[in-house]
Design a protein around this motif. Structure first.
Motif, mmCIF file in Angstrom:
data_model
loop_
_atom_site.group_PDB
_atom_site.id
_atom_site.type_symbol
_atom_site.label_atom_id
_atom_site.label_comp_id
_atom_site.label_asym_id
_atom_site.label_seq_id
_atom_site.Cartn_x
_atom_site.Cartn_y
_atom_site.Cartn_z
ATOM 1 N N CYS A 271 -1.739 13.411 2.633
ATOM 2 C CA CYS A 271 -2.523 13.517 1.271
ATOM 3 C C CYS A 271 -3.572 12.500 1.450
ATOM 4 N N TYR A 272 -4.990 12.669 1.067
ATOM 5 C CA TYR A 272 -5.873 11.703 1.165
ATOM 6 C C TYR A 272 -6.497 11.554 -0.160
ATOM 7 N N VAL A 273 -6.661 10.377 -0.319
ATOM 8 C CA VAL A 273 -7.144 10.039 -1.918
ATOM 9 C C VAL A 273 -8.273 8.818 -1.542
ATOM 10 N N PHE A 274 -9.428 9.525 -2.357
ATOM 11 C CA PHE A 274 -10.522 8.559 -2.427
ATOM 12 C C PHE A 274 -10.218 7.305 -3.193
ATOM 13 N N ALA A 275 -10.718 5.833 -2.946
ATOM 14 C CA ALA A 275 -10.676 4.786 -3.817
ATOM 15 C C ALA A 275 -11.769 3.998 -3.501
ATOM 16 N N SER A 276 -12.017 3.252 -4.790
ATOM 17 C CA SER A 276 -12.910 2.122 -4.743
ATOM 18 C C SER A 276 -12.244 0.868 -4.262
ATOM 19 N N PHE A 277 -13.062 -0.308 -4.094
ATOM 20 C CA PHE A 277 -12.487 -1.618 -3.727
ATOM 21 C C PHE A 277 -11.429 -1.939 -4.833
ATOM 22 N N LYS A 278 -11.968 -1.628 -6.141
ATOM 23 C CA LYS A 278 -11.187 -1.918 -7.481
ATOM 24 C C LYS A 278 -9.838 -1.420 -7.511
ATOM 25 N N SER A 279 -9.657 0.084 -6.864
ATOM 26 C CA SER A 279 -8.767 0.626 -7.260
ATOM 27 C C SER A 279 -7.752 0.781 -6.046
ATOM 28 N N PHE A 280 -8.308 0.468 -4.823
ATOM 29 C CA PHE A 280 -7.498 0.476 -3.617
ATOM 30 C C PHE A 280 -6.063 0.056 -3.440
ATOM 31 N N ALA A 281 -5.990 -1.033 -3.989
ATOM 32 C CA ALA A 281 -4.471 -1.770 -4.029
ATOM 33 C C ALA A 281 -3.580 -0.901 -5.095
ATOM 34 N N ARG A 282 -4.161 -0.626 -6.079
ATOM 35 C CA ARG A 282 -3.085 0.047 -6.907
ATOM 36 C C ARG A 282 -2.705 1.636 -6.450
ATOM 37 N N THR A 283 -3.746 2.095 -5.971
ATOM 38 C CA THR A 283 -3.593 3.348 -5.253
ATOM 39 C C THR A 283 -2.766 3.449 -4.224
ATOM 40 N N THR A 284 -2.984 2.550 -3.185
ATOM 41 C CA THR A 284 -1.689 2.336 -2.373
ATOM 42 C C THR A 284 -0.610 2.064 -2.870
ATOM 43 N N ARG A 285 -0.332 1.132 -3.535
ATOM 44 C CA ARG A 285 0.953 0.928 -4.281
ATOM 45 C C ARG A 285 1.611 1.951 -5.050
ATOM 46 N N LEU A 286 0.884 2.777 -5.744
ATOM 47 C CA LEU A 286 1.459 4.089 -6.240
ATOM 48 C C LEU A 286 2.049 5.150 -5.388
ATOM 49 N N MET A 287 0.868 5.223 -4.329
ATOM 50 C CA MET A 287 1.540 6.213 -3.499
ATOM 51 C C MET A 287 2.590 5.669 -2.745
ATOM 52 N N LYS A 288 2.763 4.711 -2.158
ATOM 53 C CA LYS A 288 3.989 4.283 -1.681
ATOM 54 C C LYS A 288 5.229 4.444 -2.378
ATOM 55 N N LYS A 289 5.094 4.013 -3.874
ATOM 56 C CA LYS A 289 6.164 4.265 -4.915
ATOM 57 C C LYS A 289 6.615 5.546 -5.116
ATOM 58 N N ALA A 290 5.735 6.486 -4.661
ATOM 59 C CA ALA A 290 5.979 7.723 -4.917
ATOM 60 C C ALA A 290 6.637 8.527 -3.962
ATOM 61 N N GLY A 291 6.761 7.646 -2.596
ATOM 62 C CA GLY A 291 7.357 8.249 -1.539
ATOM 63 C C GLY A 291 6.525 8.269 -0.335
ATOM 64 N N PHE A 292 5.060 8.301 -0.512
ATOM 65 C CA PHE A 292 4.344 8.457 0.586
ATOM 66 C C PHE A 292 4.349 7.373 1.596
ATOM 67 N N THR A 293 4.276 7.479 3.137
ATOM 68 C CA THR A 293 4.064 6.630 3.799
ATOM 69 C C THR A 293 2.674 6.368 4.152
ATOM 70 N N VAL A 294 2.185 5.199 3.939
ATOM 71 C CA VAL A 294 0.875 5.006 3.849
ATOM 72 C C VAL A 294 0.303 4.494 5.246
ATOM 73 N N ARG A 295 -0.876 5.295 5.702
ATOM 74 C CA ARG A 295 -1.218 4.914 7.001
ATOM 75 C C ARG A 295 -2.751 4.184 6.878
ATOM 76 N N THR A 296 -3.157 3.994 8.073
ATOM 77 C CA THR A 296 -4.298 3.057 8.353
ATOM 78 C C THR A 296 -5.515 3.438 7.439
ATOM 79 N N PRO A 297 -5.943 2.595 6.603
ATOM 80 C CA PRO A 297 -7.076 3.076 5.577
ATOM 81 C C PRO A 297 -8.273 3.679 6.228
ATOM 82 N N LEU A 298 -8.755 4.543 5.730
ATOM 83 C CA LEU A 298 -10.271 5.104 6.241
ATOM 84 C C LEU A 298 -11.373 4.466 5.254
ATOM 85 N N VAL A 299 -12.375 4.171 6.191
ATOM 86 C CA VAL A 299 -13.629 3.500 5.495
ATOM 87 C C VAL A 299 -14.700 4.309 5.777
ATOM 88 N N TRP A 300 -15.105 5.014 4.516
ATOM 89 C CA TRP A 300 -16.302 5.880 4.617
ATOM 90 C C TRP A 300 -17.509 5.388 4.434
#
Length: 226
Positions: A78-107
């Motif tokens: 699952c790939y989810v685009f995020a801003s600097f402001k939303s990155f931490a929250r997105t990461t936290r919510l994905m982990k809480k949902a059950g995802f294993t979060v991998r190395t962030p990608l930088v576009w």
């Protein structure tokens, strides 16, 4: 209701996702509202500035990520685009949902934004949080996490969506994490770029868009190429 492949649905993504069977999706690529009340600064006239505000751009909803995890197949990504402001929250919510979060990608978008012109550095990158449900092997060679793709033109007659993502970037992500014949889900599909990328790569797509302006754009765009 049975959801059809190669279809974009108008409505709330949670309602549409509830109709999808558990573990029925091979890949998720999406660009949800960042929760920062986005307005573009580029349109020249006031009317376009007012219309550029995006429906639902208030705060990301934890229920989105739980629903995405439910419909995604085991060992898929699952790939989810995020801003600097939303990155931490997105990461936290994905982990809480059950995802294993991998190395962030930088576009690297190839150019930088406006803003506080003399008091801050121009921002030319955007983040992509990506996670897996179980184990997931990437296709092809091992790429680094700095992705250099120019963002779509911001000229008014060419731009379909105020934060549109380049099709070639979406194609890269789809190629790395799916195969021909797979189904790609984008529950915040905007003007349909993820669907275009999926079709170009012989994948199926299912999209959802709550804003009828962008839904109409996406449907028209997809009808022209299908």
């Amino acid at each position: 209701m049975e959801l059809l492949k190669n279809t974009i649905y108008l409505g709330d993504c949670l309602e549409v996702l509830s109709e999808l069977p558990e573990e029925s999706i091979d890949l998720i690529v999406t660009d949800p509202p960042y929760g920062i009340s986005y307005h573009t600064n580029h349109p020249i006239d006031k009317k376009l500035r007012e219309e550029s505000q995006m429906i639902g751009d208030i705060q990301s909803d934890p229920a989105w990520f739980l629903a995405l995890y439910r419909v995604l197949k085991q060992d898929a990504a699952c790939y989810v685009f995020a801003s600097f402001k939303s990155f931490a929250r997105t990461t936290r919510l994905m982990k809480k949902a059950g995802f294993t979060v991998r190395t962030p990608l930088v576009w690297d978008k190839g150019n930088w934004t406006a803003g506080y012109l003399r008091g801050d550095y121009g921002n030319r990158v955007e983040l992509i949080v990506w996670g897996t449900k179980g184990k997931h092997l990437l296709s092809g060679r091992r790429d680094h996490n700095l992705l250099q793709f120019n963002r779509p033109s911001t000229l008014r007659h060419k731009r379909l969506h105020p934060v549109a993502k380049p099709v070639d970037l979406l194609e890269f992500l789809i190629t790395k994490s799916s195969k021909e014949g797979d189904t790609v889900l984008d529950p915040f599909i905007g003007s349909g770029s993820t669907a275009v990328a999926a079709l170009n790569l012989k994948r199926y797509y299912i999209g959802v868009e709550i804003d009828k302006r962008f839904y109409d754009m996406a449907v028209t765009r997809l009808e022209a190429i299908q």
